[in-house]
Design a protein around this motif. Sequence first.
Motif, PDB file in Angstrom:
ATOM      1  N   THR A   9       0.759  -1.256   0.178  1.00 24.10           N
ATOM      2  CA  THR A   9       0.131  -0.135  -0.155  1.00 24.10           C
ATOM      3  C   THR A   9       0.964   1.417  -0.126  1.00 24.10           C
ATOM      4  O   THR A   9       1.912   1.213   0.837  1.00 24.10           O
ATOM      5  N   CYS A  10       0.649   2.282  -0.923  1.00 26.41           N
ATOM      6  CA  CYS A  10       1.273   3.553  -1.058  1.00 26.41           C
ATOM      7  C   CYS A  10       1.334   4.253   0.260  1.00 26.41           C
ATOM      8  O   CYS A  10       0.339   4.162   1.091  1.00 26.41           O
ATOM      9  N   THR A  11       2.643   4.920   0.659  1.00 25.73           N
ATOM     10  CA  THR A  11       2.898   5.483   1.822  1.00 25.73           C
ATOM     11  C   THR A  11       2.527   7.000   1.827  1.00 25.73           C
ATOM     12  O   THR A  11       2.997   7.654   2.806  1.00 25.73           O
ATOM     13  N   TYR A  12       2.263   7.583   0.629  1.00 25.48           N
ATOM     14  CA  TYR A  12       2.158   9.078   0.933  1.00 25.48           C
ATOM     15  C   TYR A  12       0.999   9.500   1.029  1.00 25.48           C
ATOM     16  O   TYR A  12       1.085  10.777   1.151  1.00 25.48           O
ATOM     17  N   CYS A  13      -0.221   9.175   0.787  1.00 28.18           N
ATOM     18  CA  CYS A  13      -1.305   9.887   1.481  1.00 28.18           C
ATOM     19  C   CYS A  13      -2.259   8.848   1.823  1.00 28.18           C
ATOM     20  O   CYS A  13      -2.075   7.538   1.818  1.00 28.18           O
ATOM     21  N   GLY A  14      -3.512   9.419   2.281  1.00 30.06           N
ATOM     22  CA  GLY A  14      -4.530   8.602   2.808  1.00 30.06           C
ATOM     23  C   GLY A  14      -5.421   7.930   1.853  1.00 30.06           C
ATOM     24  O   GLY A  14      -6.440   7.081   2.479  1.00 30.06           O
ATOM     25  N   GLY A  16      -4.605   5.443   0.083  1.00 30.39           N
ATOM     26  CA  GLY A  16      -4.419   3.955   0.127  1.00 30.39           C
ATOM     27  C   GLY A  16      -4.341   3.189  -0.911  1.00 30.39           C
ATOM     28  O   GLY A  16      -4.916   2.035  -1.368  1.00 30.39           O
ATOM     29  N   CYS A  17      -3.667   3.801  -2.102  1.00 36.02           N
ATOM     30  CA  CYS A  17      -3.639   3.092  -3.432  1.00 36.02           C
ATOM     31  C   CYS A  17      -2.816   1.811  -3.282  1.00 36.02           C
ATOM     32  O   CYS A  17      -1.729   1.840  -2.591  1.00 36.02           O
ATOM     33  N   THR A  18      -3.029   0.909  -4.056  1.00 37.72           N
ATOM     34  CA  THR A  18      -2.323  -0.560  -3.829  1.00 37.72           C
ATOM     35  C   THR A  18      -1.365  -0.379  -4.942  1.00 37.72           C
ATOM     36  O   THR A  18      -1.693  -0.170  -6.230  1.00 37.72           O
ATOM     37  N   LEU A  44      -2.241   5.390 -10.344  1.00 36.32           N
ATOM     38  CA  LEU A  44      -1.408   5.982  -9.345  1.00 36.32           C
ATOM     39  C   LEU A  44      -1.140   7.311  -9.750  1.00 36.32           C
ATOM     40  O   LEU A  44      -1.089   7.935 -11.121  1.00 36.32           O
ATOM     41  N   CYS A  45      -1.020   8.233  -8.615  1.00 38.42           N
ATOM     42  CA  CYS A  45      -0.472   9.948  -8.897  1.00 38.42           C
ATOM     43  C   CYS A  45       1.102   9.909  -9.169  1.00 38.42           C
ATOM     44  O   CYS A  45       1.741   8.746  -8.769  1.00 38.42           O
ATOM     45  N   ILE A  46       1.431  10.912  -9.302  1.00 38.25           N
ATOM     46  CA  ILE A  46       2.848  11.229  -9.623  1.00 38.25           C
ATOM     47  C   ILE A  46       3.727  10.720  -8.150  1.00 38.25           C
ATOM     48  O   ILE A  46       4.913  10.218  -8.300  1.00 38.25           O
ATOM     49  N   LYS A  47       3.415  10.981  -7.172  1.00 44.38           N
ATOM     50  CA  LYS A  47       4.193  10.389  -5.684  1.00 44.38           C
ATOM     51  C   LYS A  47       3.985   8.924  -5.566  1.00 44.38           C
ATOM     52  O   LYS A  47       5.123   8.495  -5.462  1.00 44.38           O
ATOM     53  N   GLY A  48       2.845   8.406  -5.979  1.00 39.09           N
ATOM     54  CA  GLY A  48       2.729   6.860  -5.799  1.00 39.09           C
ATOM     55  C   GLY A  48       3.736   6.327  -6.914  1.00 39.09           C
ATOM     56  O   GLY A  48       4.555   5.236  -6.765  1.00 39.09           O
ATOM     57  N   TRP A  49       3.918   6.890  -8.248  1.00 40.13           N
ATOM     58  CA  TRP A  49       4.891   6.441  -9.069  1.00 40.13           C
ATOM     59  C   TRP A  49       6.268   6.357  -8.727  1.00 40.13           C
ATOM     60  O   TRP A  49       6.868   5.564  -9.282  1.00 40.13           O
TER      61      TRP A  49
ATOM     62  N   PRO B  38      -5.295  12.645  -4.827  1.00 41.30           N
ATOM     63  CA  PRO B  38      -5.405  12.858  -6.559  1.00 41.30           C
ATOM     64  C   PRO B  38      -6.479  11.877  -6.780  1.00 41.30           C
ATOM     65  O   PRO B  38      -7.367  11.881  -7.599  1.00 41.30           O
ATOM     66  N   LEU B  39      -6.304  10.450  -6.083  1.00 41.23           N
ATOM     67  CA  LEU B  39      -7.243   9.614  -6.363  1.00 41.23           C
ATOM     68  C   LEU B  39      -8.545   9.450  -5.910  1.00 41.23           C
ATOM     69  O   LEU B  39      -9.352   8.793  -6.177  1.00 41.23           O
ATOM     70  N   VAL B  40      -8.943  10.430  -4.850  1.00 39.66           N
ATOM     71  CA  VAL B  40     -10.199  10.867  -4.526  1.00 39.66           C
ATOM     72  C   VAL B  40     -10.753  11.704  -5.515  1.00 39.66           C
ATOM     73  O   VAL B  40     -11.785  11.622  -6.013  1.00 39.66           O
TER      74      VAL B  40
HETATM   75  S1  SF4 Z   1      -0.739   6.999  -5.405  1.00 38.60           S
HETATM   76 FE1  SF4 Z   1      -0.724   9.260  -4.830  1.00 38.60          FE
HETATM   77  S2  SF4 Z   1      -2.827   9.228  -4.414  1.00 38.60           S
HETATM   78 FE2  SF4 Z   1      -2.436   7.143  -4.320  1.00 38.60          FE
HETATM   79  S3  SF4 Z   1      -2.112   6.814  -2.048  1.00 38.60           S
HETATM   80 FE3  SF4 Z   1       0.016   7.147  -3.268  1.00 38.60          FE
HETATM   81  S4  SF4 Z   1       0.304   9.501  -2.952  1.00 38.60           S
HETATM   82 FE4  SF4 Z   1      -1.954   9.127  -2.266  1.00 38.60          FE
END
Ligand code: SF4
Lengths: 135, 539
Positions: A9-14, A16-18, A44-49, B38-40
């Motif tokens: 699970t991604c650790t950058y925001c709430g 919770g993207c897998t 995924l967003c730029i942070k997740g990538w 972003p993903l919300v």
């Molecule tokens: S990929 Fe982006 S939107 Fe998804 S959990 Fe990570 S930081 Fe948050």
Amino acid sequence: MDYQNTLTTCTYCGCGCTLFLESIDGKLTGTIPCKTGPVNEGKLCIKGWNVHEFVQSDKRLKKPLLRKDGELVEVSWEEALDFTATRLKEIKEKNGSDAVGFCASAKVTNEENYLMQKFARAGIGTNSVDHCARL
Amino acid sequence: MAGLAASFGSGAMTNSVSELEESDTIFIIGSNTATSHPLVATRIFRAKEKGAKVLVADPRKNQIAAFADLYVRHKPGTDVALLNGVMKVILDQGLENKTFIKEKTEDFEGFKSQIEKVDLDEVSKITGVSVEDIKTMAQTYAEAEKASIVYCMGITQHTNGVNNVKSLANLSMLTGQIGKPGTGVNPLRGQNNVQGACDMGGLPDVYTGYQKVTIEEANKKFAEAWGVPELPSKVGLTIPEMISNIEKDEVKALWVMGENPVVSDPDANHVVKALEKIDLLIVQDIFLTATAKLADVVLPGVTFAEKDGTFVNTERRVMRVRKAIEPIGDSHQDWQIIQDISNRFGYKMAYDSPEEIFTEIAALTPSYAGITYERLEGQGIQWPCPTQEHPGTPFLHKDGNFSRGKGLFHAIDIKPPAEVIDEDYPFWMTTGRVYAHYHTCTMTRKSRLLDSEISGGALEINPSDARILDLQDGHRIKIASRRGEIETQVMITERVEKGVVFMPFHFEETNVNKLTNPACDPIAKIPELKVCAVKLEKA
Ligand code: SF4
């Protein structure tokens, strides 16, 4: 060559993207979004990538540090853990349980937060546990 | 959290993220969703494509505002006034849901008589929003079949943050917009595991699952499970209180795990002073953060990629974190560090794995009772999940049956922010998050790509103010509040209104928290990071 994909699970925001962390011979090389992720559905967003990048930063702390003569110097785990436990014991005995405070974290796991508040409450004997997400 | 729990009995997001796609009206207030979640935001974009109306209220015209059907720019700190105005219209026009109010809520009369006193023209003057826009918002929200409210730190980080949240809860109960899929009140959590840290009792008044330390039954249960004769039943200190008790020589040791309060605390100078003064500062982290630099002992933990465990996302979904690589250098598992210290201290712990810890959590926490690592394979589980057979709970308060029984209305008066502008400090300053960065940046700035996306904090200022101060893009500027001064560069933009400046709070070099106000909300004790008064001078 040992190529692995680990679902996590991604650790950058709430959100919770897998995602899958890709690794080759024990080193992270990239991320792949998980198609069946309930929130992200393959996105995924730029942070997740880029979430794997900070993990292997050369700025990572690799050894415990202890302040000696005003400077933080590298020490063994034994020394760091003994120092910490001894000082906590001294302070609890001299100043009481409420002289110790704990800052839990929105960045670590549930299990780790649970253990910290358990130690604070059952070990030290204080309810002064809080987390910075209040901020 | 405190506000929603008082109104509904639970402080968490009422709905699932995916359900936002089903909403036909989404009211976003104090949340820069497109950049912080972003993903919300993706779900909101999809809802809009399907015909949903998007209403946005924010002092700063953020990215999501640009895409709204109706955007209103209310003045910083006037959320309650705006919401009271909206609810006044709903009552005046008879748009309230009378059956829902009668059957599912209590204390409506006190709330109603307070709203009846609201004068719309005055609201318009206080907030800077036209009466017509207030009416449109009220009608669109109230008449929707499934309306969702989405909010974030823009609502909670005020001295009256709890009242802001209670007002949103009032609005949803007034119209019965709660307890169905795609219909409810949804706080978006800033950092990834805020929900989990709260669920796990990382708060001074509760054990896991919000079981209160002051309730004898809970206190006894935990004492027994943890093998101690008794547990403290007095509510502990919040972080701002710990900091001031360090100054009073009452707190002598602080153990900070995975946080960087030097950058994230308001009034950072005062935090640094306290941490320099304290006898024992223990910092457990992955980098030598500004806080770690002040420590007596620094214990290197590991990142999410090196550990097993669980996170809880913003929609209450418990999800697995899995170890992909071995710990870097000589760093240790964070749970192991706590266990090792606890054992040396004299309180025995003997866990073999995070899973074993989780099993103990589930046994002590009714809302987690049915969750096991095995069941978390796949999509995870949304709490409450009371039994092994329970599928988890995508939305709370089904059919208006609130966790606390009946939904509770609160009469909320309009209160100005703790600090207001005056002749000496004539600008409102608000703070927030920018795209590509995460909280105090201890992680994101170690990522070369993310750091080059946006580097250094700039002060956003309206073109007309910039003209008066003779500023151009990139000019250096001194910003001073009653607490401190910082210097940075300016970025001229219409995103902020005249008289208001904005600055991101991520950057250590330009630590905006040196300026912000540590005045706290009396209940949630969330410092007023969002609004303070400043003066500007060309550097
Ligand atoms: S990929 Fe982006 S939107 Fe998804 S959990 Fe990570 S930081 Fe948050």
